[in-house]
Design a protein around this motif. Structure first.
Motif, mmCIF file in Angstrom:
data_model
loop_
_atom_site.group_PDB
_atom_site.id
_atom_site.type_symbol
_atom_site.label_atom_id
_atom_site.label_comp_id
_atom_site.label_asym_id
_atom_site.label_seq_id
_atom_site.Cartn_x
_atom_site.Cartn_y
_atom_site.Cartn_z
ATOM 1 N N LEU A 269 3.827 21.534 -13.439
ATOM 2 C CA LEU A 269 4.005 20.081 -14.180
ATOM 3 C C LEU A 269 2.873 19.243 -13.830
ATOM 4 N N ARG A 272 4.431 13.388 -15.015
ATOM 5 C CA ARG A 272 5.793 13.347 -15.757
ATOM 6 C C ARG A 272 5.876 12.457 -16.883
ATOM 7 N N PRO A 273 6.104 13.209 -18.082
ATOM 8 C CA PRO A 273 6.010 12.494 -19.454
ATOM 9 C C PRO A 273 7.248 11.455 -19.452
ATOM 10 N N ILE A 313 12.180 22.457 -17.687
ATOM 11 C CA ILE A 313 11.220 21.746 -16.702
ATOM 12 C C ILE A 313 12.164 21.397 -15.449
ATOM 13 N N VAL A 318 7.126 23.962 -15.172
ATOM 14 C CA VAL A 318 7.419 24.129 -16.802
ATOM 15 C C VAL A 318 7.582 25.500 -17.072
ATOM 16 N N PHE A 327 7.467 21.649 -24.632
ATOM 17 C CA PHE A 327 7.227 20.735 -23.787
ATOM 18 C C PHE A 327 6.040 20.260 -24.066
ATOM 19 N N GLY A 328 5.115 20.834 -24.536
ATOM 20 C CA GLY A 328 3.793 20.201 -25.038
ATOM 21 C C GLY A 328 4.043 19.330 -26.239
ATOM 22 N N SER A 331 5.859 16.267 -24.842
ATOM 23 C CA SER A 331 4.881 15.544 -24.062
ATOM 24 C C SER A 331 3.819 14.715 -25.050
ATOM 25 N N SER A 334 5.497 11.901 -26.461
ATOM 26 C CA SER A 334 5.943 10.778 -25.617
ATOM 27 C C SER A 334 4.814 10.109 -25.157
ATOM 28 N N ALA A 335 3.486 10.856 -25.171
ATOM 29 C CA ALA A 335 2.196 10.003 -25.014
ATOM 30 C C ALA A 335 1.948 9.129 -26.295
#
Length: 374
Positions: A269, A272-273, A313, A318, A327-328, A331, A334-335
């Protein structure tokens, strides 16, 4: 008025939920205990089922305390299908909602005498009785999908002398025979708003509905109907049981096999998102990825699950399997949320039209928007 009614209304008023005097009068006038069955379930993580069964006959003090406390009281489990076993984690499927949440939604609906109101999800009938006090019982239509729940609500309403129209049917179709309505209030959570509810609402009318995504179980939207569309912002988050026809379950049990674990992609990882720790981030990511499930499982980690892929996670690693890199994707969403200023739930909006659902951020006319689904 019982002592319990007076105390509950006073407590809700002190917390700012009953600023409208008519709403306080309604809570003081409608006895909540008459809408509860003799056997109920209360949230209790210390017992094996997750809910403690409370019987009015054997434990009257606890039953009465629940009736006039600001708590949700479960009135049906597992769709009434069976008796819970000691080690069976039960699923609530009907309840008398938490009174403060009931008051909050009624206040958001801006109700006035004479307005025609459609309630989606009769449940115990308590909310329908409050609606009758606010707009007049002849103007209230309530629809409930479960025949047993519907029958109990009718009997409870009759016991308090309230004669609203209770229809046993699937609320996704509304009640066209009684339309149109100035207000539509849902007491079940939705992942998508059925368009018939828009069609049955008058121009300028309001639709108030709890909202959820597969990633985030809480939200509420207040939509105004105009020109065959319903549009508005999300407001104070609430959590309700999901509408029966829209219940969603992750397919993890089908996909998480020994073979899949061996095939999974494993990586450290890198940062952390925000969606792992922040409810507002999770709400935003859920709007960007509406079909991706999320949950945290103590002792295991954070899970993401789609139709054909999953991600775990676990501490600083991950694990991902399937054609999608969930997860990508999460993320990146989230970004994006962080990049647009970490907006709160109420900064987002929703538009429902004959063509589908569109989520948006900021001003509907100029902010970013994207389709949720058709």
């Amino acid at each position: 008025m019982t002592i319990g009614q007076a105390r509950l209304a006073a407590a809700l008023a002190a917390d700012g939920y009953l600023d409208d005097g008519r709403l306080r009068d309604a809570f003081e006038a409608v006895p909540r205990h008459l809408f509860l069955p003799d056997r109920v379930w209360l949230d209790d993580s210390t017992v094996g089922t997750g809910y403690a069964q409370v019987n009015r006959g054997s434990d009257p003090d606890r039953w009465w305390a629940a009736a006039y406390s600001d708590v949700s009281v479960v009135t049906q489990i597992d769709d009434g299908a069976h008796e819970p076993l000691d080690d069976h984690w039960i699923t609530p499927t009907s309840s008398a909602s938490r009174p403060s949440v009931v008051a909050l939604m009624l206040a958001v609906a801006d109700l006035h005498p004479g307005q025609r109101v459609l309630e989606i999800g009769t449940g115990s009938g308590f909310n329908a009785a409050l609606l009758a006090r606010l707009v007049g019982e002849a103007h209230v239509t309530s629809v409930e999908i479960d025949p047993r729940v519907s029958a109990h609500a009718r009997a409870s309403l009759a016991a308090v002398g309230c004669h609203v129209c209770v229809v046993c049917a699937d609320g996704e179709g509304g009640v066209p025979a009684r339309a149109p309505y100035e207000r539509v209030l849902a007491t079940v959570s939705m992942l998508r708003l059925p368009y018939p509810l828009v069609e049955q609402t008058v121009e300028g009318g309001l639709i108030i509905a709890p909202w959820e995504t597969a990633m985030c179980p809480h939200g509420m939207v207040r939509l105004t109907v105009h020109d065959r569309q319903a549009s508005g912002r999300f407001c104070t988050p609430v959590t309700f049981m999901t509408m029966r026809g829209q219940r969603h379950r992750a397919r993890l049990a089908e996909m998480f096999t020994d073979e899949a674990w061996e095939e999974a992609r494993h990586q450290d990882l890198d940062g952390r998102p925000a969606f792992l720790d922040d409810d507002d981030a999770r709400f935003a990511v859920g709007l960007r990825l509406p079909a991706v499930h999320y949950w945290e499982q103590p002792g295991t980690g954070h899970w993401l699950c789609g139709d054909d892929s999953w991600a775990l996670i676990d501490d600083n690693v991950v694990h991902q399997w399937g054609p999608r890199a969930l997860f990508g994707e999460a993320s990146a969403a989230s970004a994006w949320w962080e990049g647009v200023g970490r907006p709160r739930v109420h900064d987002f909006g929703l538009t429902v039209s004959p063509d589908g659902h569109t989520a948006w951020l900021g001003a509907r006319e100029s902010g970013p928007s994207w389709p949720l689904f058709g």
